[in-house]
Write a protein that holds these residues in place. Structure first.
Motif, mmCIF file in Angstrom:
data_model
loop_
_atom_site.group_PDB
_atom_site.id
_atom_site.type_symbol
_atom_site.label_atom_id
_atom_site.label_comp_id
_atom_site.label_asym_id
_atom_site.label_seq_id
_atom_site.Cartn_x
_atom_site.Cartn_y
_atom_site.Cartn_z
ATOM 1 N N VAL A 35 -1.651 0.088 -8.181
ATOM 2 C CA VAL A 35 -2.723 1.083 -8.045
ATOM 3 C C VAL A 35 -2.416 2.339 -8.855
ATOM 4 O O VAL A 35 -3.267 2.861 -9.561
ATOM 5 N N PHE A 36 -1.182 2.798 -8.771
ATOM 6 C CA PHE A 36 -0.883 4.098 -9.368
ATOM 7 C C PHE A 36 -0.106 4.026 -10.679
ATOM 8 O O PHE A 36 0.253 5.053 -11.241
ATOM 9 N N GLY A 37 0.174 2.844 -11.149
ATOM 10 C CA GLY A 37 0.797 2.717 -12.457
ATOM 11 C C GLY A 37 2.292 2.455 -12.366
ATOM 12 O O GLY A 37 2.951 2.828 -11.399
ATOM 13 N N LYS A 38 2.783 1.809 -13.405
ATOM 14 C CA LYS A 38 4.181 1.358 -13.424
ATOM 15 C C LYS A 38 5.167 2.494 -13.220
ATOM 16 O O LYS A 38 6.219 2.313 -12.631
ATOM 17 N N LYS A 39 4.787 3.673 -13.740
ATOM 18 C CA LYS A 39 5.743 4.777 -13.701
ATOM 19 C C LYS A 39 6.160 5.143 -12.295
ATOM 20 O O LYS A 39 7.243 5.667 -12.072
ATOM 21 N N ILE A 40 5.298 4.874 -11.348
ATOM 22 C CA ILE A 40 5.599 5.323 -9.991
ATOM 23 C C ILE A 40 6.762 4.525 -9.403
ATOM 24 O O ILE A 40 7.461 5.009 -8.517
ATOM 25 N N ASN A 41 6.998 3.353 -9.931
ATOM 26 C CA ASN A 41 8.014 2.478 -9.340
ATOM 27 C C ASN A 41 9.375 3.146 -9.216
ATOM 28 O O ASN A 41 10.022 3.104 -8.184
ATOM 29 N N GLU A 42 9.784 3.802 -10.295
ATOM 30 C CA GLU A 42 11.123 4.404 -10.278
ATOM 31 C C GLU A 42 11.168 5.657 -9.407
ATOM 32 O O GLU A 42 12.236 6.179 -9.122
ATOM 33 N N LYS A 43 9.997 6.130 -8.989
ATOM 34 C CA LYS A 43 9.975 7.366 -8.211
ATOM 35 C C LYS A 43 10.075 7.116 -6.711
ATOM 36 O O LYS A 43 10.178 8.042 -5.936
ATOM 37 N N LEU A 44 9.987 5.866 -6.304
ATOM 38 C CA LEU A 44 9.856 5.581 -4.878
ATOM 39 C C LEU A 44 11.194 5.403 -4.167
ATOM 40 O O LEU A 44 12.072 4.702 -4.644
ATOM 41 N N VAL A 45 11.315 6.046 -3.036
ATOM 42 C CA VAL A 45 12.476 5.834 -2.168
ATOM 43 C C VAL A 45 11.963 5.127 -0.909
ATOM 44 O O VAL A 45 11.043 5.623 -0.256
ATOM 45 N N PRO A 46 12.517 3.970 -0.594
ATOM 46 C CA PRO A 46 12.027 3.256 0.582
ATOM 47 C C PRO A 46 12.405 3.964 1.891
ATOM 48 O O PRO A 46 13.481 4.537 2.004
ATOM 49 N N ILE A 47 11.502 3.896 2.835
ATOM 50 C CA ILE A 47 11.710 4.513 4.147
ATOM 51 C C ILE A 47 11.571 3.426 5.201
ATOM 52 O O ILE A 47 10.639 2.636 5.142
ATOM 53 N N GLN A 48 12.486 3.418 6.138
ATOM 54 C CA GLN A 48 12.468 2.368 7.162
ATOM 55 C C GLN A 48 13.085 2.859 8.429
ATOM 56 O O GLN A 48 14.186 3.415 8.403
ATOM 57 N N GLU A 49 12.403 2.668 9.541
ATOM 58 C CA GLU A 49 13.010 3.012 10.822
ATOM 59 C C GLU A 49 12.289 2.250 11.924
ATOM 60 O O GLU A 49 11.077 2.070 11.871
ATOM 61 N N HIS A 50 13.055 1.773 12.884
ATOM 62 C CA HIS A 50 12.428 1.117 14.033
ATOM 63 C C HIS A 50 12.933 1.774 15.302
ATOM 64 O O HIS A 50 14.140 1.830 15.522
ATOM 65 N N THR A 51 12.028 2.280 16.099
ATOM 66 C CA THR A 51 12.422 2.781 17.419
ATOM 67 C C THR A 51 11.398 2.258 18.406
ATOM 68 O O THR A 51 10.426 1.614 18.007
ATOM 69 N N ASP A 52 11.623 2.544 19.663
ATOM 70 C CA ASP A 52 10.681 2.055 20.669
ATOM 71 C C ASP A 52 9.306 2.675 20.528
ATOM 72 O O ASP A 52 8.299 2.041 20.809
ATOM 73 N N ILE A 53 9.285 3.917 20.097
ATOM 74 C CA ILE A 53 7.965 4.547 20.073
ATOM 75 C C ILE A 53 7.272 4.449 18.716
ATOM 76 O O ILE A 53 6.072 4.638 18.621
ATOM 77 N N VAL A 54 8.031 4.142 17.684
ATOM 78 C CA VAL A 54 7.385 4.018 16.381
ATOM 79 C C VAL A 54 8.237 3.183 15.421
ATOM 80 O O VAL A 54 9.471 3.208 15.488
ATOM 81 N N SER A 55 7.562 2.422 14.581
ATOM 82 C CA SER A 55 8.232 1.803 13.437
ATOM 83 C C SER A 55 7.681 2.464 12.200
ATOM 84 O O SER A 55 6.456 2.618 12.079
ATOM 85 N N ILE A 56 8.566 2.851 11.315
ATOM 86 C CA ILE A 56 8.109 3.513 10.088
ATOM 87 C C ILE A 56 8.528 2.668 8.896
ATOM 88 O O ILE A 56 9.663 2.211 8.803
ATOM 89 N N ASN A 57 7.593 2.483 8.003
ATOM 90 C CA ASN A 57 7.841 1.756 6.768
ATOM 91 C C ASN A 57 7.180 2.501 5.638
ATOM 92 O O ASN A 57 6.234 3.239 5.878
ATOM 93 N N GLY A 58 7.603 2.242 4.438
ATOM 94 C CA GLY A 58 6.884 2.810 3.306
ATOM 95 C C GLY A 58 7.789 3.477 2.307
ATOM 96 O O GLY A 58 8.974 3.106 2.187
ATOM 97 N N PHE A 59 7.240 4.429 1.594
ATOM 98 C CA PHE A 59 7.972 5.077 0.510
ATOM 99 C C PHE A 59 7.630 6.559 0.447
ATOM 100 O O PHE A 59 6.525 6.960 0.781
ATOM 101 N N VAL A 60 8.599 7.332 -0.006
ATOM 102 C CA VAL A 60 8.301 8.711 -0.412
ATOM 103 C C VAL A 60 8.760 8.830 -1.857
ATOM 104 O O VAL A 60 9.574 8.037 -2.331
ATOM 105 N N SER A 61 8.237 9.849 -2.551
ATOM 106 C CA SER A 61 8.661 10.013 -3.938
ATOM 107 C C SER A 61 9.997 10.749 -3.962
ATOM 108 O O SER A 61 10.297 11.544 -3.072
ATOM 109 N N LYS A 62 10.793 10.484 -4.978
ATOM 110 C CA LYS A 62 12.042 11.213 -5.122
ATOM 111 C C LYS A 62 11.720 12.694 -5.356
ATOM 112 O O LYS A 62 10.727 13.003 -6.024
#
Ligand code: ADP
Ligand code: MG
Length: 608
Positions: free
Chosen positions: A212-239
């Motif tokens: 969607v946002f172009g190849k350049k964004i790939n190197e900018k992404l930092v993966p985010i991951q967390e699982h707890t009882d009240i929330v699971s978080i997934n996804g990416f933030v930019s560096k």
């Protein structure tokens, strides 16, 4: 006094409802896309004309509607998605109010074609301003096509209120992105005025963001991951270093719905505190899963606000998860493998007496198809393939028998009589390496040649069990979907044989504590994703072909790209290593790695 209260006629009620549901063409896009998804579509086409003012059409391959349902779908409160009030608490669909189609049909010209898989022929209905104009039988593929034309044709005030095409198109794209980012496994094709804006294949989340946002964004992404009882978080933030002056792409999805929430947005900004200059904005794509009974989604159809029971805890978890991931990323660049060091091998003839940096040895006569390849001693490089290139016109040229180092041997590849040139290679267009050979010149495609070199090196390592790897000071966690993790487990031994070391492989994350020496640490996520993709697209018929696929895929990912400037040493290394390969003339994918132009051919050009 007489009674004055009347029930509003349906078409008036629909028009009023339409005011809430349909504010602009983008609202129609949202409702139609969501209906297509609820119908189980795997491929969805969105066509718009004049920023949706003239046409919004969504074609899906979902389950379609029966003739009766197709008619009913335009009635108010007509929905197949809930039957009782309790269903509201177990919603797995996007829609449920049964209002969208009725509202849209009240204020536009709508044409529906729909067919269920067990029907021969489908249903075709035309509606204008809530009135059915026509209904007949039509030959149409399984699924539904809904075309909404001339929006607000009967409410000129609303039509005039619409903004310029570029503003309306912006709104449409925003809605489209939100849907596309929530459903990476659905393929989307998006056309505006007959030109394709986006074509999104079925993919994983990271690939979808990149698509969607172009190849350049790939190197900018930092993966985010967390699982707890009240929330699971997934996804990416930019560096942090990619934070932008203008508000970038910022997306929150809760239980697979796009939402806006100022409080959580603040939690993200807080995690970036001090890492980015003030006035800059990080991008984020964050997917939160929370137990449905802990949120209150405002069920207004177009609202994106949401209320959480555990807002403060969510804030804290989100903030610390992002901080942690950014911290992990921040230490990473320090450990980055610097390729220049390894290329710093004295290849040039005059330097040959200097001490060479220890590096992985390549057995130039290694044949991946032979089992006896276990023999690690270096033999005479097989020269037949390329020898003639350099000896055609020079009959008394005799390659010296190589000693232990293949390096010595390869120096004789060059026609040193062309001594006006300091170096034996020249890089042109950051793509080709040009070298003078006895019979003329050779043009090497740097990317394809390097693929060949890496491919043979990797195969050698895999079969010789020569597992050199660089240890990571801080183990690196990467997130993948379950399917990819399963795949990874299957190929784990092969990956270990090239130098990957896994500290842990969990349900949807892996922890790496060692990687091959020629692999950079900062693009591992992309490297694995490409690898999984390649393996999925390949149907291995033997364990060797699986190995081969892995070697090919890694070689492709790791090879020096065209467009990369190479210094002389790097150019020479490619040239020499290429011609020490078993099959120097083609890339692992069968493409030519070099071409030659003989002196005769050059002369002929002058003669003509
Ligand atoms: P809701 O989505 O809230 O149920 P809509 O007015 O959007 O209400 O749609 C009404 C009904 O029409 C849906 O419940 C569904 O049964 C049917 N429908 C709408 N669009 C499609 C589609 N693309 N494919 C199959 N059925 C559809
Ligand atoms: Mg709907």
């Amino acid at each position: 006094m007489s009674d004055i209260i009347q029930l509003l006629p349906d078409h008036v009620a629909n028009q009023i409802a339409a005011g809430e549901v349909v504010q602009r063409p983008a609202s129609v896009v949202k409702e139609l896309l969501e209906n297509a998804i609820d119908a189980g579509a795997t491929e969805i086409k969105l066509l718009i004309k004049d920023a949706g003012k003239t046409l919004v059409q969504v074609i899906d391959n979902g389950k379609g509607m029966s003739t009766t349902d197709a008619r009913l779908s335009f009635e108010r409160h007509a929905t197949s998605k809930i039957r009782t009030a309790e269903d509201l608490f177990n919603l797995s669909t996007k829609g449920f109010r049964g209002e969208a189609l009725a509202s849209i049909a009240a204020i536009a010209h709508v044409e529906v074609k729909t067919k269920q898989s067990d029907q021969e022929l489908g249903t075709h209905i035309k509606i204008e301003g809530s009135t059915i104009q026509n209904q007949d039988v039509v030959s149409t593929p399984t699924g539904t096509s809904i075309a909404v034309k001339n929006l607000f044709f009967n409410i000129p005030a609303r039509r005039n209120f619409l903004k310029s095409n570029s503003v309306e198109l912006r709104h449409i794209k925003d809605e489209f992105y939100r849907v596309a980012l929530t459903h990476p496994s659905i393929a989307f094709d998006f056309y505006n005025n007959d030109s394709e804006i986006l074509n999104l294949k079925n993919s994983n989340l990271r690939q979808r963001i990149v698509a969607v946002f172009g190849k350049k964004i790939n190197e900018k992404l930092v993966p985010i991951q967390e699982h707890t009882d009240i929330v699971s978080i997934n996804g990416f933030v930019s560096k942090p270093e990619f934070a932008k002056k203008k508000r970038g792409e910022q997306f929150f999805f809760v239980n697979n719905r796009f939402i806006k929430n100022g409080y959580l947005h603040h939690a993200v900004l807080n995690a970036f505190n001090q890492l980015i200059p003030s006035g800059h904005h990080p991008s984020y794509f964050l997917y939160l899963d929370v137990p449905p009974n802990t949120i209150d989604i405002n069920i207004h159809p177009t609202k994106t606000e949401i209320k959480f029971d555990n807002e403060q805890a969510l804030y804290a978890i989100l903030r610390s998860t992002i901080k942690h991931s950014l911290g992990q990323y921040n230490v990473a660049p320090v450990l980055d493998f610097n390729r220049d060091d390894t290329l710093d091998v004295p290849y040039s003839f005059k330097d040959k007496s200097s001490v060479s940096t220890p590096k992985i040895k390549v057995n130039p006569s290694f044949n991946p198809f032979e089992n006896e390849a276990k023999n690690t001693s270096f033999q005479k490089p097989k020269t037949a393939q390329w020898e003639s290139l350099y000896t055609e016109t020079d009959t008394d040229f005799k390659p010296k028998q190589p000693e232990i180092q293949p390096d010595v041997f390869t120096h004789q590849l060059f026609d040193n009589s062309e001594s006006e040139f300091k170096s034996k290679t020249l890089q042109i267009h950051k793509k080709y390496i040009l070298s003078v050979i006895k019979s003329g010149v050779v043009y090497i495609n740097q990317n394809l040649a390097h693929q060949r070199i890496l491919y043979e090196e990797l195969l050698t390592k895999m079969t010789l069990e020569d597992t050199s790897s660089q240890q990571l000071l801080f183990p690196l966690t990467l997130a993948f979907n379950k399917e990819d993790i399963t795949l990874l487990k299957e190929i784990q031994p092969d990956l270990e044989s090239v130098g990957f070391q896994f500290a842990a492989i969990k349900n949807d994350t892996i922890v790496l504590d060692g990687i091959p020496v020629n692999v950079k640490q900062n693009n591992l996520q992309g490297l694995f994703e490409e690898l999984f993709e390649d393996i999925k697209n390949e149907i291995p018929d033997s364990s060797f072909s699986q190995l081969d696929t892995i070697a090919k895929s890694l070689a492709k990912s790791l090879a020096i790209k065209n467009g990369t400037k190479l210094d002389n040493k790097e150019q020479e290394e490619i040239l020499e290593k290429l011609f020490s390969c078993k099959e120097p003339n083609q890339s692992p994918f069968g493409r030519k790695t070099f071409i030659t132009l003989s002196s005769e051919e050059i002369q002929l050009k002058f003669d003509n």
